[in-house]
Scaffold this active site. Structure first.
Site, PDB file in Angstrom:
ATOM      1  N   ASP A  61       1.071  -1.105  -0.301  1.00  0.00           N
ATOM      2  CA  ASP A  61       0.041   0.024   0.337  1.00  0.00           C
ATOM      3  C   ASP A  61       1.198   0.957   0.519  1.00  0.00           C
ATOM      4  O   ASP A  61       2.206   1.430   0.092  1.00  0.00           O
ATOM      5  CB  ASP A  61      -0.875   0.362   0.875  1.00  0.00           C
ATOM      6  CG  ASP A  61      -2.271   0.939   1.159  1.00  0.00           C
ATOM      7  OD1 ASP A  61      -3.035   1.499   2.258  1.00  0.00           O
ATOM      8  OD2 ASP A  61      -2.081   1.510   0.131  1.00  0.00           O
ATOM      9  N   ASP A  92      -8.046  -8.059   1.317  1.00  0.00           N
ATOM     10  CA  ASP A  92      -7.053  -7.934   2.154  1.00  0.00           C
ATOM     11  C   ASP A  92      -7.963  -7.483   3.263  1.00  0.00           C
ATOM     12  O   ASP A  92      -8.867  -6.434   3.263  1.00  0.00           O
ATOM     13  CB  ASP A  92      -6.105  -6.692   1.705  1.00  0.00           C
ATOM     14  CG  ASP A  92      -6.230  -5.334   2.317  1.00  0.00           C
ATOM     15  OD1 ASP A  92      -6.743  -4.594   1.577  1.00  0.00           O
ATOM     16  OD2 ASP A  92      -6.018  -4.878   3.710  1.00  0.00           O
TER      17      ASP A  92
HETATM   18  C1  LIG Z   1      -2.193  -3.240   3.536  1.00  0.00           C
HETATM   19  C2  LIG Z   1      -3.397  -2.122   3.893  1.00  0.00           C
HETATM   20  C3  LIG Z   1      -3.994  -2.056   1.828  1.00  0.00           C
HETATM   21  S1  LIG Z   1      -4.929  -1.779   2.657  1.00  0.00           S
HETATM   22  C4  LIG Z   1      -5.552  -0.184   3.480  1.00  0.00           C
HETATM   23  C5  LIG Z   1      -6.297   0.267   3.324  1.00  0.00           C
HETATM   24  C6  LIG Z   1      -8.284   0.357   3.600  1.00  0.00           C
HETATM   25  C7  LIG Z   1      -9.271   0.882   3.341  1.00  0.00           C
HETATM   26  N1  LIG Z   1      -9.822   0.888   3.757  1.00  0.00           N
HETATM   27  C8  LIG Z   1      -8.939   2.107   2.377  1.00  0.00           C
HETATM   28  C9  LIG Z   1      -8.129   2.372   1.682  1.00  0.00           C
HETATM   29  C10 LIG Z   1      -7.954   3.511   0.532  1.00  0.00           C
HETATM   30  O1  LIG Z   1      -8.955   3.950   0.643  1.00  0.00           O
HETATM   31  N2  LIG Z   1      -6.657   3.814   0.419  1.00  0.00           N
HETATM   32  C11 LIG Z   1      -5.265   3.391   0.071  1.00  0.00           C
HETATM   33  N3  LIG Z   1      -4.355   4.166  -0.065  1.00  0.00           N
HETATM   34  N4  LIG Z   1      -5.501   1.824   1.280  1.00  0.00           N
HETATM   35  C12 LIG Z   1      -6.362   1.846   1.961  1.00  0.00           C
END
Ligand SMILES: CCCSCc1cc(N)cc2c(=O)[nH]c(N)nc12
Length: 376
Positions: free
Chosen positions: A92, A271
């Site tokens: 991420d 995930d």
């Molecule tokens: C390792 C975690 C990945 S998912 C983290 C995540 C979780 C959720 N729920 C939303 C987002 C989002 O809108 N943007 C980004 N970059 N990440 C999100």
């Protein structure tokens, strides 16, 4: 990266396929265990591969950048070499973690300045340097730098946040396309759809993201506290716009019931920290339903944790023993519960894939949704 669609369900938007990366093939629908700081908490790489049958794991740019830092990861030849996981990895981009972890952060057009939750040092993430950071970490799939729009929020905030995420995506693509992988294998950039829970903004964002024509697309800004119905409504709306020949990744989702519903809506990748985070607290997902192992009722239950699931920990250890370990805060308790829950999540998406291929997914999904949600 290549995505091949092999089966489509006739009674829903569910599909089965495979994603080919330079570190291996991912069969979809897939669940991706979260390995925030380079490890899936309490689980060995060997257990991930052999027991859980994980095909791809996640890492976090925010955490890895702050600790251990890019120098040692780069010296090792990238995260795969550093942590020994030789399968596909997705990272991420850090925006979400800054929003959820860092106390003080300032979001500006150029990027986000924040204080490290570890030592209070000040840092800035921009679309450009987050691409460079993920190049150095070396994940096979990297995420665009976005703002995960908080929920709830006013319409104007959601629109401005979405528009900034689109401008940041432009900068991410430019930087990514003018740089190379540092380690000789291919990396792929996924953009992220935002728009909060406003249908017109979600439509606008999905159309804008699709127009970038990248090799996969993600849906963000959900699983942030909104009602499940809203999650499903937005997911359905966006899946109908995103191209069907590219994988769709729904970020941060979710419970077993959320995953089954969103597979039916056309999502390929998931995930969530729930299977590992809740495991450490004694919440077990089983083929018969949810067990809160801390409950008195399991104190003398010498049956295996989940004999139907198979796999070493779920058949070798009893409920009574695991309850004792969790109550005693024994490290082995966290290990057993985490491996069990992740094995369950991979089993669930594997079963969904089999039923999509067999052509009876819709019926199976209805029954399984009831089973996995009941509390034992
Ligand atoms: C390792 C975690 C990945 S998912 C983290 C995540 C979780 C959720 N729920 C939303 C987002 C989002 O809108 N943007 C980004 N970059 N990440 C999100």
């Amino acid at each position: 990266m290549k995505f091949d669609l092999s089966h489509k369900d006739s009674k829903s938007s569910a599909r089965a396929g495979s994603i080919t990366t330079d570190h291996g093939v991912i069969q979809t629908p897939i669940f991706m265990p979260v390995g925030t700081a380079g490890s899936v908490k309490a689980v060995h790489q060997r257990e991930l591969k052999d027991d859980i049958k994980a095909q791809i794991i996640l890492g976090n740019t925010y955490h890895l950048y702050l600790r251990p830092g890019l120098d040692i990861i780069g010296e090792a030849g990238g995260l795969h070499k550093f942590n020994g996981w030789d399968g596909p990895i997705l990272t991420d981009s850090g925006g979400y973690q800054v929003y959820s972890l860092s106390g003080t952060r300032k979001i500006k057009e150029d990027g986000v300045t924040f204080m490290s939750h570890i030592d209070g040092s000040r840092h800035t993430f921009t679309p450009e340097n987050v691409m460079d950071i993920q190049r150095r970490i070396g994940a096979d799939i990297i995420m665009a730098f976005d703002e995960c729009t908080p929920y709830p929020c006013e319409y104007t905030y959601a629109r401005e946040s979405m528009e900034m995420t689109h401008r940041w995506l432009d900068r991410c693509c430019k930087r990514f396309d003018e740089t190379e992988s540092l380690y000789g294998y291919q990396q792929t950039l996924f953009p992220i759809v935002q728009g909060s829970v406003y249908p017109d903004l979600r439509k606008q964002s999905a159309e804008a993201i699709a127009a970038f024509g990248r090799e996969g697309n993600a849906i963000g800004g959900l699983s942030v506290g909104e009602p499940a119905e809203k999650m499903y409504e937005m997911t359905s709306l966006v899946c109908d716009i995103l191209p069907s020949d590219k994988p769709r990744y729904l970020m941060g989702v979710g419970t077993p019931a959320n995953i089954l519903e969103c597979i039916a809506l056309g999502i390929d990748m998931f995930d969530c920290v729930m299977p590992t985070r809740n495991a450490r607290n004694g919440m077990l997902f089983t083929t018969q339903g949810i067990i809160n192992i801390r409950n008195e009722k399991w104190k003398n239950d010498l049956n295996p944790i989940d004999p139907e699931l198979g796999g070493y920990v779920s058949t070798f250890y009893s409920r009574a023993y695991l309850r004792h370990l969790i109550h005693s805060k024994e490290i082995l308790g966290a290990q057993i519960a985490s491996i069990h829950n992740l094995t369950f999540y991979l089993w669930l998406v594997g079963q969904a894939r089999e039923h999509i291929i067999a052509g009876d997914f819709a019926i199976w999904k209805e029954k399984m949704t009831k089973t996995v949600s009941q509390r034992l």
